[in-house]
Design a protein around this motif. Sequence first.
Motif, mmCIF file in Angstrom:
data_model
loop_
_atom_site.group_PDB
_atom_site.id
_atom_site.type_symbol
_atom_site.label_atom_id
_atom_site.label_comp_id
_atom_site.label_asym_id
_atom_site.label_seq_id
_atom_site.Cartn_x
_atom_site.Cartn_y
_atom_site.Cartn_z
ATOM 1 N N ASP A 145 -14.696 5.423 -57.533
ATOM 2 C CA ASP A 145 -15.609 6.002 -56.538
ATOM 3 C C ASP A 145 -15.408 7.508 -56.400
ATOM 4 N N ASP A 146 -14.145 7.920 -56.469
ATOM 5 C CA ASP A 146 -13.852 9.341 -56.351
ATOM 6 C C ASP A 146 -14.592 10.144 -57.404
ATOM 7 N N ILE A 147 -14.643 9.578 -58.599
ATOM 8 C CA ILE A 147 -15.342 10.266 -59.677
ATOM 9 C C ILE A 147 -16.803 10.439 -59.319
ATOM 10 N N GLU A 148 -17.393 9.391 -58.718
ATOM 11 C CA GLU A 148 -18.788 9.500 -58.305
ATOM 12 C C GLU A 148 -18.969 10.562 -57.221
ATOM 13 N N HIS A 149 -17.945 10.650 -56.347
ATOM 14 C CA HIS A 149 -18.035 11.672 -55.303
ATOM 15 C C HIS A 149 -18.075 13.066 -55.903
ATOM 16 N N ILE A 150 -17.247 13.275 -56.904
ATOM 17 C CA ILE A 150 -17.219 14.600 -57.513
ATOM 18 C C ILE A 150 -18.550 14.876 -58.209
ATOM 19 N N GLU A 151 -19.141 13.822 -58.749
ATOM 20 C CA GLU A 151 -20.467 13.921 -59.351
ATOM 21 C C GLU A 151 -21.471 14.420 -58.299
ATOM 22 N N ASN A 152 -21.406 13.815 -57.111
ATOM 23 C CA ASN A 152 -22.314 14.224 -56.035
ATOM 24 C C ASN A 152 -22.008 15.621 -55.516
ATOM 25 N N LEU A 153 -20.739 15.992 -55.585
ATOM 26 C CA LEU A 153 -20.361 17.335 -55.153
ATOM 27 C C LEU A 153 -21.206 18.377 -55.877
ATOM 28 N N TYR A 154 -21.375 18.170 -57.173
ATOM 29 C CA TYR A 154 -22.176 19.119 -57.940
ATOM 30 C C TYR A 154 -23.638 19.031 -57.548
ATOM 31 N N LEU A 155 -24.180 17.795 -57.547
ATOM 32 C CA LEU A 155 -25.621 17.636 -57.370
ATOM 33 C C LEU A 155 -26.073 17.980 -55.956
ATOM 34 N N ARG A 156 -25.228 17.656 -54.981
ATOM 35 C CA ARG A 156 -25.679 17.793 -53.597
ATOM 36 C C ARG A 156 -25.142 19.026 -52.887
ATOM 37 N N THR A 157 -24.016 19.538 -53.359
ATOM 38 C CA THR A 157 -23.458 20.691 -52.668
ATOM 39 C C THR A 157 -23.452 21.949 -53.530
ATOM 40 N N PRO B 6 -16.034 17.790 -46.830
ATOM 41 C CA PRO B 6 -14.769 17.104 -46.553
ATOM 42 C C PRO B 6 -14.597 15.795 -47.331
ATOM 43 N N VAL B 7 -15.700 15.056 -47.503
ATOM 44 C CA VAL B 7 -15.615 13.800 -48.269
ATOM 45 C C VAL B 7 -15.206 14.107 -49.700
ATOM 46 N N TYR B 8 -15.860 15.115 -50.256
ATOM 47 C CA TYR B 8 -15.566 15.458 -51.644
ATOM 48 C C TYR B 8 -14.145 15.981 -51.781
ATOM 49 N N ARG B 9 -13.718 16.739 -50.774
ATOM 50 C CA ARG B 9 -12.386 17.316 -50.866
ATOM 51 C C ARG B 9 -11.327 16.224 -50.965
ATOM 52 N N ARG B 10 -11.519 15.177 -50.146
ATOM 53 C CA ARG B 10 -10.553 14.081 -50.195
ATOM 54 C C ARG B 10 -10.477 13.500 -51.598
ATOM 55 N N SER B 11 -11.638 13.327 -52.205
ATOM 56 C CA SER B 11 -11.652 12.761 -53.552
ATOM 57 C C SER B 11 -10.970 13.685 -54.547
ATOM 58 N N ILE B 12 -11.275 14.978 -54.427
ATOM 59 C CA ILE B 12 -10.675 15.929 -55.363
ATOM 60 C C ILE B 12 -9.168 15.917 -55.207
#
Lengths: 579, 580
Positions: free
Chosen positions: B129-141, B309-315
């Motif tokens: 899931d973390d990997i998906e979060h980082i994916e969204n980090l790029y697309l959404r942020t 913050p969500v993405y940071r946790r994953s990173i």
Amino acid sequence: MKSLIDKRLFDLPGMKKYAAILGVLIFIQAVAIIAQARALSIAIVNLWNLQSINTIVVPAIVFTVAFMGRHLLTVVENRVLFPFVEKTSGDMREDLMAKIFRLGPAEIDKRGTGNIVTMALEGIDQVQTYLMLVIIKILDMSITPWLILLYVLFLRWEQAIFLFAIFPIIILFMIILGLAAQSKADRQYEGYQRLSNHFVDTLRGLPTLKQLGLSKRYADNVYEVSESYRKETMSTLRIALTSTFALDFFTTLSIAVVAVFLGFDLMDGKVLLLPALTILVLAPEYFLPIRNFANDYHATLNGKNAMSAVMDVLHEPEMTEREILPDLKWEKGSTLKLDQVSLTYPDTKVPTLKDISINIKGMQKIGIIGASGSGKSTLINLIGGFLSPDGKNQISINGHQLPHLNQANWQKNFLYIPQNPYLFHATLADNISFYVSAATSEEINNAAAKAGLSDWIKTLPDGLNTMIGEGARTVSGGQAQRIALARAFLDPSRKVLLFDEPTAHLDIETEASLKNDILPVFNDHLVFFATHRLHWIGEMDYVLVMDHGRLVEQGTPDELAQRNGDYVKLRSEMEAADL
Amino acid sequence: MKNLRKTFANDTWVMPYLRKYKGLLILVLFLGFMTFFSGGALMFNSGYLISEAARQPSSIIYIYVPVVLARAFGIARPVFRYIERLTSHNWVLRIVSDFRKKLYQTVESKASAIQRSHQTGDILSILADDIEHIENLYLRTVFPMVIGWLLYIFVVIGVGSLNLVVGLLMLLLLGVITIVMPLASVATNGVREFKQHQIQHEFYTNLTDEVLGLGDWLISGRYDDFINLQKKPIKEIAALRKQDHYFQWWRSFFVQFIVLLTTLVLLVWSAYQFTETKSLANWVAAFALAIFPAVSPFVNMSQGASEWPVYRRSIERVNALDSGDKQPVKQTTLNEPFNELSIDNLTFKYADGDRDVVKNISMDIHPGEKIALLGPSGTGKSTFLKLVVGDLTPSDGQVLVNNQNILNLQDVRSSLFGILDQQPYLFDTTVMNNVRLGNVDATDQQVKDAIAAVDLKDLIESLPDKYDTQVQEAGKRFSGGERQRLSLARILLQDAPIIILDEPTVSLDPITEKKLLDKVFELLHDKTIIWVTHHLAGITHVDQVRFMEHGQFDMQGTPQELYKTQARFRQLYDLDRGKA
């Protein structure tokens, strides 16, 4: 488009009232949008006519009020809707949990723990998002564009007709492309699931890959699978995005076309600048609701799916008639009778239990033996009331005919000790007193001592107050069984004990010492003990031999040994050689 | 800012990939910029077009260029957007492939061949899931933010070049939306997000706990307690979420307020700047109409930022994985066949443990010997096995194969040890592929022979897809005994001289267990076997039994000797046979 709107949406209690209130608010908002466009256009036209700056003061004020009013209404709409959505989704979550409690462990086995937990947590959250988005967006789409259109019609009918005509074309294209993309997207989603599973599958199998010396090499395989997925995704994404592109293309180009035609009409003097400019300012607003709707397509889709998943669980049939059995205390003279009971799991055709008949009286010790898959656990689950038999009224307790054993008053009488007793994330004391919340610490201590836990408790930092369970101190299989046993010692009112292979995965030394502590609890209890460990049979006074869902033999161990039938055969297959 | 620096201080997951795919990244940003630029330009141009047309110029030539441009921008905007979305998804998916490989390698370097359960599945799903979060980090942020800033700079410079004061005003006003508000969002939301995460975690734990123990809840009849247990976290989350929503709504409102101010500033400015001549006045409408499409990308920047913050946790979580890499040890190979496994004074203590889990164990094992290892759980059996295969480095002593330290033989380990454990893993693919994992160079016939040797030929050939049958997730298609046999077939193909049996029958019933053990010892009669077992069924297959207690051997001998001389062994053996 329609597929996004769940019919059940409108059956939600209070929905119609809120839809009406929001409808009025959105109507006012649409009026504000028109006023804002009109005022801005007036200001521009005045400047264009080289009039003094004083002439734009009034239009600028109207513009400011309309603009802020419009955005304030957005906040108001959300605030009006939110309590309703919050209550609806909150109620749904409570209903879901209550339903799960009533459906019992069989439902958990069917759907999986993770699935149920995710549904109650993220699923309900998605429903909340869905409700928040979809209600306002649908109303917005069905009010705002038409009001704007009406106003444009009043300004200049040619442009109104053009805007009106383009709308169904956009919808048509979205549907055509959407359908094409949808079927591919569904497959795509499956592919995605497959990939995501493949990845987790590979990670979970890492020890095995390590054993086989393949783990290093497999890294490239992970990469290749992911890359082939990327290529697959991009090809479908191209189609999926084409649908958004079509919407984008038609709306943007429509604005350009409107501008160009207005330009020609202005040159010919067919129209004045003010109405032309107003139409141009309103054109993007006309398309905005449908664009917003399309943009949140995926968020709404997830929410809709989550909502139907929750609804499915809520509409599942449950065992009713749980209160048929009157107040019961299992005693020496009590009887439990099963008469030709069969049980078929919902998605199978072959019954797992077939024609089981037994008569049980008082405090018997009943061993249930048989090979794996013979139906031992299913029988225990039937007796525990977690599963319902196929036929009606084939079960009776003390002469009361019952449709199933999921009877509140029967469940007060027994304790269930499975292969892996579940330990709650709580203190050791709370775990032991789970069934008797009013127990004193002295009673808990005594029960723990009887279950042979005293020595272990002494080694714990906080004794009985040590936290155990998930994420806290780990407890070995043997200790877990002893904790379950302590529950039985603590609650003398529960006279029936259901054991489902309690020692199957324990090592022989642990099993030997646990046996010494289990035996005393058998006294003065009705015991059902499913096992394939032979030494327990010696402690039983009645044995049921199961084979392929049938009860092939029953009797005392001595009777069965003499009969030289299935029991003897089973024992000989299990027994090891003399040393 | 300090947090940001901390997150990226030892980052090996985000920045390196930004550098690696620089070209595509720049393309994405350019396309994103062009999308919004075209949108603004369309309205700008249209405003000019109709203003000029309203002057009723003598010839169509005067509005010819704007007419062409209107169509051009009308087409350019959706086209840019379309390409941008394709490119950005492609870019992100490329990175995901790299991520998966990297995550796999990281987990791989820590995995042990000796494993008692697959409970780690949950943790692994979190990582996935973390990997998906980082994916969204790029697309959404990342993308929307950077594109927004580019546009911000463009607008400020564009307006500033016409009028410095208005340019400065734009710098201030739009700066509030593009810089101040996102930062404020991260700050407020960061705290709330953190709190919400904690409660959510508690809720998740409670709920999982309740669902897993549902049987106990049901029998105990504690319905009210069951329902009440979740009420508190639900309430707390609802309260936080409400705050969150209210914050978002009023934030959007405030952003719109700034947009209004911007519009008014531009309007007043046009009133002074463009009302000298009639042809200049045509620009008034152009500027006024361009504002709304031009500021549209700014409106969502705060939302993208508040997801940080969500993405940071994953990173942070994936970056934490990298720490603590082992020093590589020089590897060598064995040239001669296996002739001795020598365990020399082996001692081991876990870094965070307070006692030796394995204490001074010594023994020599020769080809063909079969040894059973018994002992209650927690006495160090599996630690011992990890030391033997070299997954752990001993605190003292060593394990030697033909006088070579096992730690130097890790690259050729699979040619020395075959391992059959409690739950051998079957991958979600065909029977054929699963068994072939034992030796990837094996022919179809060799695989089929191995399956026949473990007596599964008839079963597999009776299935509709035969050897191409999918085993399904974790081998669900087959029973426990059948899964063990498939794994045994794998080991036959692997053909290593030493076989480690790590409680392979623990979840099987006695009949299946007996048949499996008979088969294992029949097929592997010429191998060296170290068998960890939890009871005494099938013990006659071995030459030697050793009992382990607190990291040491306390009883040893042939089964027959032990039965004669050791009362404890006799008692256990009789119990196991049901004779006690």
